[in-house]
Design a protein around this motif. Structure first.
Motif, mmCIF file in Angstrom:
data_model
loop_
_atom_site.group_PDB
_atom_site.id
_atom_site.type_symbol
_atom_site.label_atom_id
_atom_site.label_comp_id
_atom_site.label_asym_id
_atom_site.label_seq_id
_atom_site.Cartn_x
_atom_site.Cartn_y
_atom_site.Cartn_z
ATOM 1 N N UNK A 1 -4.489 1.436 -0.199
ATOM 2 C CA UNK A 1 -4.685 1.346 -1.643
ATOM 3 C C UNK A 1 -6.177 1.137 -1.904
ATOM 4 N N UNK A 2 -6.803 1.943 -2.753
ATOM 5 C CA UNK A 2 -8.254 1.857 -2.941
ATOM 6 C C UNK A 2 -8.695 0.716 -3.854
ATOM 7 N N UNK A 3 -8.387 -0.521 -3.433
ATOM 8 C CA UNK A 3 -8.969 -1.680 -4.101
ATOM 9 C C UNK A 3 -9.676 -2.529 -3.056
ATOM 10 N N UNK A 4 -10.430 -3.514 -3.496
ATOM 11 C CA UNK A 4 -11.314 -4.232 -2.584
ATOM 12 C C UNK A 4 -10.567 -4.910 -1.443
ATOM 13 N N UNK A 5 -9.530 -5.689 -1.776
ATOM 14 C CA UNK A 5 -8.844 -6.450 -0.739
ATOM 15 C C UNK A 5 -8.060 -5.539 0.204
ATOM 16 N N UNK B 1 0.820 -1.216 0.000
ATOM 17 C CA UNK B 1 0.000 0.000 0.000
ATOM 18 C C UNK B 1 0.852 1.262 0.000
ATOM 19 N N UNK B 2 2.141 1.139 -0.325
ATOM 20 C CA UNK B 2 3.076 2.280 -0.377
ATOM 21 C C UNK B 2 3.355 2.846 1.006
ATOM 22 N N UNK B 3 3.439 1.963 1.977
ATOM 23 C CA UNK B 3 3.674 2.407 3.353
ATOM 24 C C UNK B 3 5.082 2.992 3.527
#
Length: 302
Positions: free
Chosen positions: A199-203, A21-23
């Motif tokens: 991250x704006x995806x479902x999982x 998630x680009x943390x």
């Protein structure tokens, strides 16, 4: 650490137990961005009025006054923070400090690369390596032997062994691993607040939702951390799913959700060149650079 509502957050944990998630990218850019905010340009005519010349820094023909320093602590054994900044970590790391094998002053490394054209005079890093996993096991055993409540033993160890950093740095940014074990929960309690990239995806949304719920539950158990900002990352605004996910985040968490960070080739390439986004895109031509600066401005309390 006990939070004081009248004091701005100093120790910021960049967290999400969901990977990818680009943390780490967010932690590096946030830390560098905050250090940039603590540099004030000084006009030549005002140089004689500086009361403490030791805080002056010159790059090319420009002088800056350093208002303070920022420390990036890598709590992920992969050790990507130092690599992303192009820094030689030396012989000591966070694991050595926590086990009292080295004093923190022996392990903290300057991230400055002025000689290479990347001035970072007030950015420092406490790197990590595989040694951290071994240190965690020992710390858990030490904390278990302490007559204290759950997790507090590790929190006390963190506070004692990182006390110098708490005293000397204006901001401390913690890059946390994608996990939620007892050690990570202790890191949360050590921090003032959490920055949560998602991250704006479902999982990723599902995992982040569980993680945010875990933070809220931790508060009810006395773990003193709050969510400072939720950062949508790798966002493609023209994709309906991404936009819907961001809208859902805002419906759930309101103004805690920051401006989304657009998916960008520049963000992906900058670490490969061992630069932050502010160094890779110095003219702020990329929307992702502008969005990361907005996050820095949101966190900064100067």
């Amino acid at each position: 650490m006990t939070q004081n509502p009248g004091r701005q957050d100093k120790v910021l944990a960049v967290v999400n137990r969901k990977g990818g998630v680009a943390k780490t990218t967010t932690a590096i850019n946030l830390a560098h961005g905050l250090s940039r905010k603590l540099m004030r340009r000084v006009a030549p005519k005002d140089l004689d009025q500086i009361s403490d010349p030791s805080n002056l820094f010159q790059y090319q023909d420009t002088h800056y006054y350093l208002l303070g320093h920022v420390l990036l602590i890598d709590f992920d054994p992969q050790g990507h923070c130092a690599r992303g900044l192009g820094i030689d970590t030396g012989k000591a790391d966070i694991g050595d400090v926590l086990l009292e094998q080295r004093h923190i002053t022996e392990a903290v490394v300057s991230a400055d690369r002025t000689d290479e054209g990347f001035p970072r005079p007030n950015l420092w890093i406490l790197p990590a390596s595989d040694n951290l996993e071994h240190a965690k096991d020992i710390l858990r055993a030490q904390a278990f032997a302490m007559p204290s409540t759950k997790n507090y033993g590790i929190v006390r160890i963190l506070e004692e062994r990182l006390q110098v950093a708490l005293e000397r740095f204006v901001y401390i940014v913690l890059d946390c691993p994608p996990a939620l074990d007892t050690f990570t929960q202790a890191v949360y309690q050590f921090a003032d607040s959490a920055i949560v990239p998602v991250k704006p995806d479902y999982f990723s949304m599902a995992g982040t939702g569980q993680h945010i719920s875990s933070i809220f539950e931790a508060q009810t158990r006395g773990i003193d951390i709050r969510i400072h900002t939720i950062v949508p990352t790798l966002n493609v605004a023209r994709q309906k799913l991404d936009q819907r996910m961001v809208d859902e985040l805002r419906e759930m968490h309101g103004d805690k959700v920051s401006q989304p960070i657009p998916r960008s080739q520049a963000v992906a390439e900058a670490p490969a060149f061992q630069q932050t986004i502010f160094e890779y895109d110095t003219r702020f031509l990329n929307p992702a650079t502008v969005a990361y600066q907005a996050l820095v401005d949101r966190v900064y309390y100067g």
